[in-house]
Design a protein around this motif. Structure first.
Motif, PDB file in Angstrom:
ATOM      1  N   SER A   1      15.462  63.394  31.082  1.00 32.11           N
ATOM      2  CA  SER A   1      15.834  63.125  29.544  1.00 32.11           C
ATOM      3  C   SER A   1      16.330  61.775  29.341  1.00 32.11           C
ATOM      4  N   PRO A   2      15.575  61.224  28.299  1.00 31.21           N
ATOM      5  CA  PRO A   2      16.287  59.565  27.950  1.00 31.21           C
ATOM      6  C   PRO A   2      17.607  59.774  27.406  1.00 31.21           C
ATOM      7  N   LYS A   3      18.093  60.864  26.886  1.00 31.23           N
ATOM      8  CA  LYS A   3      19.211  61.060  26.170  1.00 31.23           C
ATOM      9  C   LYS A   3      19.865  62.502  26.513  1.00 31.23           C
ATOM     10  N   PRO A   4      21.156  62.368  26.213  1.00 32.61           N
ATOM     11  CA  PRO A   4      22.200  63.680  26.480  1.00 32.61           C
ATOM     12  C   PRO A   4      21.221  64.768  25.948  1.00 32.61           C
ATOM     13  N   LEU A   5      21.409  65.995  26.521  1.00 29.36           N
ATOM     14  CA  LEU A   5      20.650  67.280  25.738  1.00 29.36           C
ATOM     15  C   LEU A   5      21.743  68.343  25.651  1.00 29.36           C
ATOM     16  N   SER A   6      21.943  68.669  24.340  1.00 28.05           N
ATOM     17  CA  SER A   6      22.754  69.727  23.958  1.00 28.05           C
ATOM     18  C   SER A   6      22.186  71.003  24.372  1.00 28.05           C
ATOM     19  N   LEU A   7      22.979  72.258  24.291  1.00 34.91           N
ATOM     20  CA  LEU A   7      22.471  73.379  24.946  1.00 34.91           C
ATOM     21  C   LEU A   7      21.438  73.847  24.054  1.00 34.91           C
TER      22      LEU A   7
ATOM     23  N   ARG B   1      29.524  66.684  31.154  1.00 36.95           N
ATOM     24  CA  ARG B   1      29.182  66.974  29.564  1.00 36.95           C
ATOM     25  C   ARG B   1      29.915  65.695  29.036  1.00 36.95           C
ATOM     26  N   VAL B   2      29.102  65.121  27.894  1.00 37.56           N
ATOM     27  CA  VAL B   2      29.641  64.044  27.205  1.00 37.56           C
ATOM     28  C   VAL B   2      29.597  64.824  25.546  1.00 37.56           C
ATOM     29  N   LYS B   3      29.946  63.845  24.462  1.00 40.28           N
ATOM     30  CA  LYS B   3      30.251  64.349  23.335  1.00 40.28           C
ATOM     31  C   LYS B   3      28.790  65.083  22.738  1.00 40.28           C
ATOM     32  N   SER B   4      27.717  64.294  23.086  1.00 43.43           N
ATOM     33  CA  SER B   4      26.470  64.777  22.606  1.00 43.43           C
ATOM     34  C   SER B   4      25.625  65.657  23.279  1.00 43.43           C
ATOM     35  N   GLY B   5      26.076  65.975  24.335  1.00 43.45           N
ATOM     36  CA  GLY B   5      25.517  67.360  25.484  1.00 43.45           C
ATOM     37  C   GLY B   5      25.880  66.985  26.705  1.00 43.45           C
TER      38      GLY B   5
END
Length: 724
Positions: free
Chosen positions: A389-395, A424-428
């Protein structure tokens, strides 16, 4: 002989204890092991693990140590505490000792900034935090480092949660290892628990970093509870157990707790006992927080005879005069059982403990065991998705991409976070790229231990020896000896097994009452377009299922006990039994006459069903087909046909996981055959959609959409069981 300074310290400690317990006589004294722990923490700044029975006074150790450390200029004590009930009790106890305690947990988010400011200003002596806070990005990155640097004492309460069971129950507890490494070397650490055998004690010590330290102090006391009288009453079935409880509840001393294994059972038992004139309330994981607090208060003030509770009411609930604990069904381990019965008899000379084992217990244990740590395949799939994934993923974004329900997915990610594989980071959630090994050997060992503990609970129910001694030996207590108080030691049962015909009839009537609402799905799950399924947002009103009915829940102790074996994959497929059919007919009759029912007389009520449609099934086709056929016969309406599987569905397995994955599997897997389509076009009214069970409601939602699109005016789901 103590050094003079330590003698002065002990005098000061006893003074704090007197304030804590409200003693004005000056006679309050610490137990010897309480003092040893306090001395290690305050004078020697050591790490200590205290394993002592419930009611021994573990909280006194950390509150007294806190007061003494604060007097000597130490920073605030941080207590990691697992349950809100525990936090509320502890804040009140701290206030009695003149200790300012605050909490940061999920129920007081609006107070977090204020609490953190008070901690920074030195106005807080004790900060209680829930384990989940340790893994919150803001707390972990912004608050935790400052807290670790300023902490005067770290307390891990109910420390058995970080043992082998931790990856299921509270994976956040494992984050404590990180906090421990960041503590200055002279900061004392206290871990406490009442429910640990030698295996768990060793594991907790290792998890906390105390196991390899020669400076660690381990204090383990005898676990015999002299105020408890343990009893087992083996009754024929759920109706007899419920009737017995209704008839004998008022004979039990004081007020107490009735434990059940499932939420459905707790609600069922509460409703029945109320109809029999008992003042009781339910307390489960589904109970709203405000209602939980009110229920706790009502029990503490004896406004109710009992709380009917699941394990949600457990660790830390403190009512010294609790007079009894009854279990309707056995917990799956002696550790859990000892912990729960330990709620009773803490401040009274005598309390009754009674186990009423059920035939359904093993099936319920099996269900909860199925929710353990996921398979390596699922873990690897999740890691792969995050890695690409190129970005953080939320649940919500990650859930459709893996075959796991959100709660299990979140627990798994927390374990992987502690293991360093994800973060775990702020956006996922993101992948760290670090190598990770699936510890199959450990998970298999945990499963083996669980099976052994389940067998131990069966043995506890049937032993002819001392029951307290049995529990003590299961907890590796070397002081175990016959208690002289339990039913086996005294040689006769403390409670009669008989129930009156009136009470039994009432219980049979309650458990035989059929009918559970089945609420339809209104919104498609998020993330379907990412899976190639072009569905999102609200399901159009003209494509929705209508509210339906089920005969019962698989987790209740009434119809659930009858339906579990019928629907089990180990039971051969068979036509619907007469008793089940008759009950379903009763559900239909009640449905028709109820609010909005077609026979209710309401001018705006739904129309009477004009036909029956059955669902395709690979596991119970005879059961479903016969159920549909006989309902059609009784209702004098046609059996219109069956929804079938498509050719594409032959290679599809519908996962028992999250909603998006189920929808992807179901998409294109079901069809309305031409004969059924033709019948629907001429059917001027609603149709009953008959299936054996529903768990998430998505199969019914997809089937109803197909029926509505094929011309059905309404689709009314009618199933035997609601799962879960």
């Amino acid at each position: 002989m103590e050094h003079t300074s330590n003698a002065d310290l002990r005098t000061a400690a006893d003074i704090v204890l007197a304030r804590l317990v409200g003693d004005t006589t000056g006679r309050a004294r610490l137990r010897e092991d309480q003092w040893r722990a306090i001395e290690a923490l305050v004078a020697d700044k050591r790490r200590a693990l205290v394993v002592q029975r419930t009611g021994w006074g573990k909280s006194a150790v950390y509150f007294v140590a806190t007061a003494l450390l604060r007097e000597r200029g130490s920073g605030p004590t941080v207590i990691v505490s697992p349950l809100l009930a525990l936090m509320r009790n502890q804040i009140e106890a701290a206030a009695r000792a003149g200790i300012s305690a605050r909490t940061i947990n999920s129920s007081n988010t609006e107070e977090w900034d204020t609490v953190q400011a008070e901690v920074a200003a030195g106005e807080v002596d004790v900060l209680l935090v829930s384990p989940e806070r340790l893994n919150n990005p803001d707390f972990r990155d912004s608050v935790l480092p400052k807290l670790a640097a300023a902490t005067g004492l770290l307390v891990v309460d109910e420390a058995h949660c970080i043992s082998d069971w931790g990856h299921d129950f509270r994976p956040d507890y494992r984050r404590l290892r990180t906090m421990l490494t960041e503590l200055p070397p002279n900061v004392p650490v206290l871990a406490t628990t009442a429910t640990a055998n030698t295996r768990v004690t060793t594991d907790v010590a290792e998890q906390l970093g105390t196991g390899g330290s020669s400076d660690a102090l381990v204090l383990r006391g005898p676990l015999n509870r002299e105020s408890l009288s343990l009893n087992v009453l083996d009754l024929p079935d759920a109706a007899h157990r419920l009737a017995w409880l209704a008839e004998h509840l008022n004979n039990l001393p004081g007020s107490g707790i009735i434990y059940t294994l499932t939420v459905a059972a707790a609600e069922e038992v509460t409703a029945f006992l109320r109809t029999r004139g008992h003042t009781v309330a339910s307390y489960t994981g589904k109970t709203e927080n405000a209602d939980r607090q009110q229920a706790e208060e009502d029990l503490l003030t004896n406004k109710v005879k009992a709380l009917v509770a699941t394990s949600a009411l457990g660790m830390g609930f403190d009512k010294p005069d609790l007079g009894f604990v009854v279990h309707l069904g056995s917990p799956s381990s002696p550790i859990a059982y000892y912990q729960q019965v330990g709620r009773a008899g803490r401040g009274v000379e005598h309390a009754e403990v009674l186990l009423l084992p059920g035939r359904e217990d093993a099936a319920i244990w099996e269900y909860f065991a199925s929710l353990a740590f996921p398979s390596e395949e699922l873990v690897r799939r999740t890691l792969d998705v995050l890695a690409h994934s190129p970005k953080p993923l939320s649940l919500p974004a990650l859930e459709p991409l893996v075959e796991l329900r959100r709660s299990r997915l979140e627990s798994m990610l927390k374990v992987l976070d502690v293991d360093g594989a994800v973060k775990r980071v702020k956006s996922g959630w993101i992948s760290t790229g670090r190598p990770w090994t699936y510890d199959a050997e450990r998970y298999a060992w945990v499963a083996k231990q669980r099976a052994a503990e389940q067998q131990a609970m069966r043995d506890y129910a049937t032993t002819v020896g001392c029951r307290m001694e049995f529990l003590q030996r299961q907890l590796d207590d070397e002081t175990a000896a016959p208690c002289g108080r339990c039913d086996n030691c005294t040689g006769h049962p403390r409670f009669p097994a008989e129930t009156s015909p009136t009470a039994l009839d009432a219980a049979l009537g309650e458990l035989g009452r059929a009918g559970v609402d089945v609420q339809p799905r209104r919104m498609w799950p998020t993330g379907l377009p990412a899976l190639g399924v072009d569905l999102k947002g609200r399901i159009p009103a003209g494509e929705q299922a209508s509210p339906g009915r089920a005969l019962g829940r698989l987790t209740d102790i009434g119809w659930g006990n009858r339906l579990r074996p019928l629907l089990s994959l180990q039971t051969p497929d068979q036509p619907v039994p007469d008793d089940v059919l008759n009950a379903v007919v009763g559900v239909l009759a009640d449905w028709a006459k109820g609010p909005g029912g077609w026979a209710s007389g309401d001018p705006e009520a739904a129309a009477r069903p004009v036909g029956v449609v059955t669902m395709a099934s690979r596991t119970k086709p005879r059961l479903i087909e016969s159920l549909g056929t006989r309902i059609a016969e009784v209702g004098r309406m046609p059996l219109l046909g069956s929804i079938t599987y498509t050719a594409e569905a032959d290679s599809v397995r519908v996962p028992r996981s999250n909603s998006a994955q189920r929808l992807r599997a179901l998409n294109g897997a079901l069809a309305v055959p031409p004969q059924l389509t033709e019948a629907l076009r001429t059917a001027d009214g609603p149709v009953l959609l008959v299936d054996d069970a529903t768990e998430t409601g998505w199969t019914l939602a997809v089937a109803a959409r197909l029926l509505r699109r094929a011309g059905a005016k309404e689709a009314l789901p009618l199933v035997l069981a609601v799962q879960g």
